[in-house]
Design an enzyme around this catalytic site. Structure first.
Site, PDB file in Angstrom:
ATOM      1  N   ARG A  95       6.433 -11.483   5.744  1.00  0.00           N
ATOM      2  CA  ARG A  95       5.932 -11.102   6.554  1.00  0.00           C
ATOM      3  C   ARG A  95       6.893 -11.992   7.498  1.00  0.00           C
ATOM      4  O   ARG A  95       6.788 -13.739   7.159  1.00  0.00           O
ATOM      5  CB  ARG A  95       4.614 -10.717   6.984  1.00  0.00           C
ATOM      6  CG  ARG A  95       3.979 -10.075   5.559  1.00  0.00           C
ATOM      7  CD  ARG A  95       2.238 -10.192   5.736  1.00  0.00           C
ATOM      8  NE  ARG A  95       2.282  -9.616   4.844  1.00  0.00           N
ATOM      9  CZ  ARG A  95       0.202  -9.198   4.575  1.00  0.00           C
ATOM     10  NH1 ARG A  95      -0.142 -10.175   5.367  1.00  0.00           N
ATOM     11  NH2 ARG A  95      -0.118  -7.740   3.972  1.00  0.00           N
ATOM     12  N   LYS A 139     -14.909  -3.943   6.257  1.00  0.00           N
ATOM     13  CA  LYS A 139     -14.646  -5.260   4.460  1.00  0.00           C
ATOM     14  C   LYS A 139     -15.487  -6.298   4.377  1.00  0.00           C
ATOM     15  O   LYS A 139     -15.747  -6.627   5.254  1.00  0.00           O
ATOM     16  CB  LYS A 139     -12.713  -6.288   5.173  1.00  0.00           C
ATOM     17  CG  LYS A 139     -12.472  -6.224   6.008  1.00  0.00           C
ATOM     18  CD  LYS A 139     -11.638  -6.978   6.900  1.00  0.00           C
ATOM     19  CE  LYS A 139     -11.714  -8.033   7.628  1.00  0.00           C
ATOM     20  NZ  LYS A 139     -10.566  -8.875   8.101  1.00  0.00           N
ATOM     21  N   GLN A 193       0.633 -11.325  -3.586  1.00  0.00           N
ATOM     22  CA  GLN A 193      -0.229 -10.683  -3.629  1.00  0.00           C
ATOM     23  C   GLN A 193      -1.320 -10.708  -5.151  1.00  0.00           C
ATOM     24  O   GLN A 193       0.386  -9.653  -5.522  1.00  0.00           O
ATOM     25  CB  GLN A 193      -0.545  -9.575  -2.658  1.00  0.00           C
ATOM     26  CG  GLN A 193      -0.175 -10.084  -1.342  1.00  0.00           C
ATOM     27  CD  GLN A 193      -0.818  -9.121   0.026  1.00  0.00           C
ATOM     28  OE1 GLN A 193      -0.116  -7.156  -0.687  1.00  0.00           O
ATOM     29  NE2 GLN A 193      -1.738  -9.110   0.787  1.00  0.00           N
ATOM     30  N   HIS A 199      -8.652  -1.224  -0.341  1.00  0.00           N
ATOM     31  CA  HIS A 199      -7.456  -2.089  -0.102  1.00  0.00           C
ATOM     32  C   HIS A 199      -8.599  -3.154  -1.256  1.00  0.00           C
ATOM     33  O   HIS A 199      -8.829  -3.886  -0.347  1.00  0.00           O
ATOM     34  CB  HIS A 199      -6.646  -3.034   0.448  1.00  0.00           C
ATOM     35  CG  HIS A 199      -5.613  -3.715   0.977  1.00  0.00           C
ATOM     36  ND1 HIS A 199      -4.215  -3.072   0.165  1.00  0.00           N
ATOM     37  CD2 HIS A 199      -6.008  -4.700   1.190  1.00  0.00           C
ATOM     38  CE1 HIS A 199      -3.835  -4.561   0.866  1.00  0.00           C
ATOM     39  NE2 HIS A 199      -4.691  -5.495   0.834  1.00  0.00           N
ATOM     40  N   ASP A 220      -2.686  -7.649  -5.897  1.00  0.00           N
ATOM     41  CA  ASP A 220      -2.712  -6.596  -5.065  1.00  0.00           C
ATOM     42  C   ASP A 220      -3.320  -5.481  -5.794  1.00  0.00           C
ATOM     43  O   ASP A 220      -3.105  -5.212  -6.839  1.00  0.00           O
ATOM     44  CB  ASP A 220      -1.842  -6.222  -4.303  1.00  0.00           C
ATOM     45  CG  ASP A 220      -2.164  -5.204  -3.427  1.00  0.00           C
ATOM     46  OD1 ASP A 220      -3.200  -5.198  -2.351  1.00  0.00           O
ATOM     47  OD2 ASP A 220      -0.997  -4.863  -1.495  1.00  0.00           O
ATOM     48  N   CYS A 245       1.019  -1.532  -0.252  1.00  0.00           N
ATOM     49  CA  CYS A 245       0.360  -0.211  -0.113  1.00  0.00           C
ATOM     50  C   CYS A 245       0.797   1.312  -0.250  1.00  0.00           C
ATOM     51  O   CYS A 245       0.147   1.748  -0.672  1.00  0.00           O
ATOM     52  CB  CYS A 245      -1.272   0.737   1.280  1.00  0.00           C
ATOM     53  SG  CYS A 245      -0.823  -1.540   2.105  1.00  0.00           S
ATOM     54  N   HIS A 256      -4.388  -1.456  -5.517  1.00  0.00           N
ATOM     55  CA  HIS A 256      -5.414  -0.081  -4.455  1.00  0.00           C
ATOM     56  C   HIS A 256      -6.483   0.886  -5.521  1.00  0.00           C
ATOM     57  O   HIS A 256      -5.719   1.063  -6.041  1.00  0.00           O
ATOM     58  CB  HIS A 256      -4.562   0.484  -3.314  1.00  0.00           C
ATOM     59  CG  HIS A 256      -3.893  -0.024  -2.809  1.00  0.00           C
ATOM     60  ND1 HIS A 256      -2.692  -0.612  -2.772  1.00  0.00           N
ATOM     61  CD2 HIS A 256      -4.073  -0.399  -1.327  1.00  0.00           C
ATOM     62  CE1 HIS A 256      -2.172  -1.674  -1.487  1.00  0.00           C
ATOM     63  NE2 HIS A 256      -3.536  -1.162  -0.995  1.00  0.00           N
TER      64      HIS A 256
END
Length: 630
Positions: free
Chosen positions: A356, A459, A374, A505, A376, A327, A378
RNA sequence: GCCGACGUAGCUCAAUCGGCAGAGCACCCGCCUUGUAAGCGGGCGGUUACGGGUUCGAUUCCCGUCGUCGGCUCCA
């Protein structure tokens, strides 16, 4: 419990969810339905629930006979069985389990009644005066605050004990009326595991014995068979057998090495998704794997997420961190210039690889790793665009998952926890309603996880149900009211004034690693033709058919098919067997007859045998299957 | 991270009480030239995860590290 069940059952917010899920799963198995209403009552009212609860008591009696000094704690029914937690003087061995199981059958044969008695707290304290865990439970019950799982209770419960034979337990029931109602041939002790008292890692580690119990031996056999089946489909086993991926002690735990075949499947999956992203208004960006500490200070990750981040490295006297999330980088792209309301919505997508720290004990195949990619993106949009944007992303998500043959979802809507939430309440309200409306419009049944949202926004989580009826969270669509503030994101509105955009996200497959794990298990390694690393294998019957086989293979390759020729000097039967075990969709057997007639004899990995056909006919069939994604 | 189990050939697994480390499959070579789920023979393959200790001698017993498995815990 099988690993995936554990994952699926793993509660986000305490024990209540766990127990609800147990009831839910049982309901699914017995009814085949997916309606979430009233299932807790259904399982707790069921005969199986009473049998399992009673089996847990019988087991506790057997354990106490073996270890008179044992302290016993709680032992509830769970999905497929029961467990009981003990504080014991020494670790249990497999031999102990056998002994306990044998003794359980003897106790059952004694035909003892289960007798309930309501007692006062003081009476209970006298009965359990040598049982510190029970005394703690009694205190909780007396105060009326919490039940034995630590769930808050609405009203002060009565305190009851159940006795059968020599065993007395603090218990609210219900139980069967007599041990004879437990079928001694339909119970089995499964395993021993460590478990913290009350799930708190600061409290004593107990020994938990898991058992399974059913109404009859046939049900038990079926359950054991299901476990075997699950093992057969385990992505870790299939990953090895099909040569898809591996890990290496040298590289490190939780870090995946994708082999050519697994890499190809992943590539194909990603290509499909990327094409769809381009067709749906996303822009692709690329961002670095590391960023300066200042970035992570601004984002708040160093404050809130540091325990999941790896130690920094020093470059020119500056600290840099490996990214645990994408992000902040996407936000910096947003901030690289002044944005107008005309620029929105912006949809920045990246197959972003993050690292992570996960505690060593939680790593699990592809499903829980330390480095993953990911899918991913945004989304930045104006308030007036927000509801449509949510609608779009949810439908896009369903489109993608269905593209992989995943057609059953369960959705969770997580809402605001007033105790901990950033951003103003009105925005939360709007966002939550937009999420809810999108779910309704998509016709997805969903559960509301009241107060289950992260502090930065509500979410939707989408969980996928695989062929073995197990549930996996893949997709997440999350509002973020925190980062736009922290990074002071703005766009210039029609009024010439700066405004705060909404930021969403989202990850649809979640991570490629986890998704691949789920995909492998969903298809039990037999990928649909469009994803199969090898789509067809040519099997010449004798060496003299090799030339023809290669000629056909070339022809198929020019049509874009992924084809191999099995050149080994083996019997045809042996080649068929190997191809089937590799789960290759099409086996094309070529011998004298086929070479003569310009045909191939098709066999499918299902064992189905469509037989000889012209090459063009096979190509048409393969293309049809690829197109249909089957 | 915690509790427990485990780690032997590329894979699946043997090896009695502490006494010469084995089998099948895979791979390589040869023979067979095959019609819908394993043809036959031979060969190659090991620092028994890694490090230390006990012992005349350790795959075996002890300690540590790493990894795997089942749980627990955690999961911005």
């Amino acid at each position: 419990m099988e690993p995936r069940e554990r994952m699926a059952l793993s509660p986000r917010n305490g024990r209540g969810r766990f127990r609800l899920r147990l009831a839910y799963k049982l309901h699914e198995i017995t009814r085949g339905g997916r309606d979430m209403a009233n299932q807790k009552e259904r399982y707790e009212d069921s005969r199986l629930y009473r049998i399992r609860h009673s089996a847990a008591h019988v087991m506790a009696q057997a354990v106490l006979e073996l270890f008179p000094e044992a302290k016993y704690t709680i032992g509830p029914p769970i999905e497929n069985g029961f467990y009981y937690d003990f504080d014991l003087p020494r670790p249990l061995t497999p031999e102990d389990l056998e002994k306990i199981e044998k003794r359980m059958r003897e106790i059952i044969a004694g035909k003892h009644d289960f007798v309930k008695k309501v007692v006062s707290a003081d009476e209970a304290r006298r009965i359990f005066k040598d049982q510190p865990y029970k005394l703690e439970l009694i205190d909780g019950l007396e105060q009326g605050g919490y039940d034995e799982y630590g769930n808050p209770l609405d009203e002060k419960p009565e305190i009851s004990i159940y006795q059968h034979d020599t065993f007395v337990d603090l218990c609210r029931g219900p139980h069967v009326s007599n041990t004879a109602e437990i079928n001694p041939d339909a119970i089995k002790l499964m395993k021993v595991a460590g478990a913290y008292w009350r799930g708190d890692e600061k409290r004593p580690m107990l020994q938990r014995i898991y058992g399974t119990a059913w109404e009859n031996t046939q049900q038990l056999e079926e359950y054991l068979h299901r476990l075997e089946e699950a093992k057969r489909r385990d992505h870790r086993r299939l990953g090895k057998e099909l040569d898809l991926f591996s890990t290496s002690e040298e590289v490190g735990a939780g870090l995946i090495l994708w082999h050519p075949k697994g890499g190809l499947v992943r590539h194909l999956a990603e290509e499909f998704c990327k094409q769809e992203h381009l067709a749906n208004g996303y822009d692709f960006v690329y961002t670095p794997h590391i960023g300066r500490s200042h970035l992570w200070e601004t984002s708040g990750h160093l404050k809130w997420y540091q325990e999941n981040m790896y130690a920094p490295m020093t470059i020119d006297e500056d600290k840099y961190y490996i990214k645990p999330m994408n992000c902040p980088f996407h936000i910096m792209i947003y901030k690289s210039k002044i944005r107008s309301y005309r620029d929105l919505p912006m949809r920045l997508a990246e197959w972003g690889t993050v690292y992570r720290y996960e505690r060593s004990g939680v790593l699990h195949g592809l499903l829980r790793v330390r480095g993953f990619t990911q899918d991913d993106a945004h989304l930045f949009c104006r308030p007036d665009q927000m509801p449509e944007e949510i609608d779009r992303v949810l439908n896009f998500c369903l489109h993608i998952l269905r593209g992989f043959g995943m057609t059953e979802f369960h959705a969770y809507l997580s809402t605001r926890d007033p105790e901990k939430s950033a951003g103003d309440e009105e925005r939360w309200e709007q966002a939550t309603e937009a999420l809810r409306a999108a779910l309704e419009r998509a016709g997805l049944p969903y559960d509301v996880d009241e107060g289950g949202a992260a502090f930065y926004g509500p979410k939707i989580d989408l969980k996928m149900i695989d062929a073995l009826d197990r549930e996996w969270q893949l997709s997440t669509i999350q509002f973020d009211f925190n980062l736009p503030e922290r990074f002071d994101l703005t766009y210039v509105g029609e009024d010439g004034q700066p405004h705060r955009p909404y930021m969403i996200h989202r990850a649809l497959l979640g991570s490629m690693e986890r998704f691949m794990g789920v995909l492998i298990e969903h298809y039990a390694g037999a990928f649909p033709v469009w994803l199969a690393p090898v789509q067809a294998v040519l099997i010449p019957i004798a060496d003299r058919h090799l030339d023809y086989a290669h000629k056909v293979a070339e022809q198929l390759r020019t049509e874009g098919l992924r084809v191999e020729v099995d050149e080994r000097s083996e019997r045809m039967n042996s080649k068929i067997r190997d191809a089937e075990m590799q789960k290759i969709p099409y086996m094309l057997i070529v011998g004298d007859r086929e070479a003569e007639a310009g045909k191939v004899a098709l066999r499918l990995r299902s064992g189905e045998n469509p037989g000889p056909m012209p090459i063009a006919e096979f190509i048409a069939r393969a293309k049809r299957d690829i197109e249909a994604r089957v």
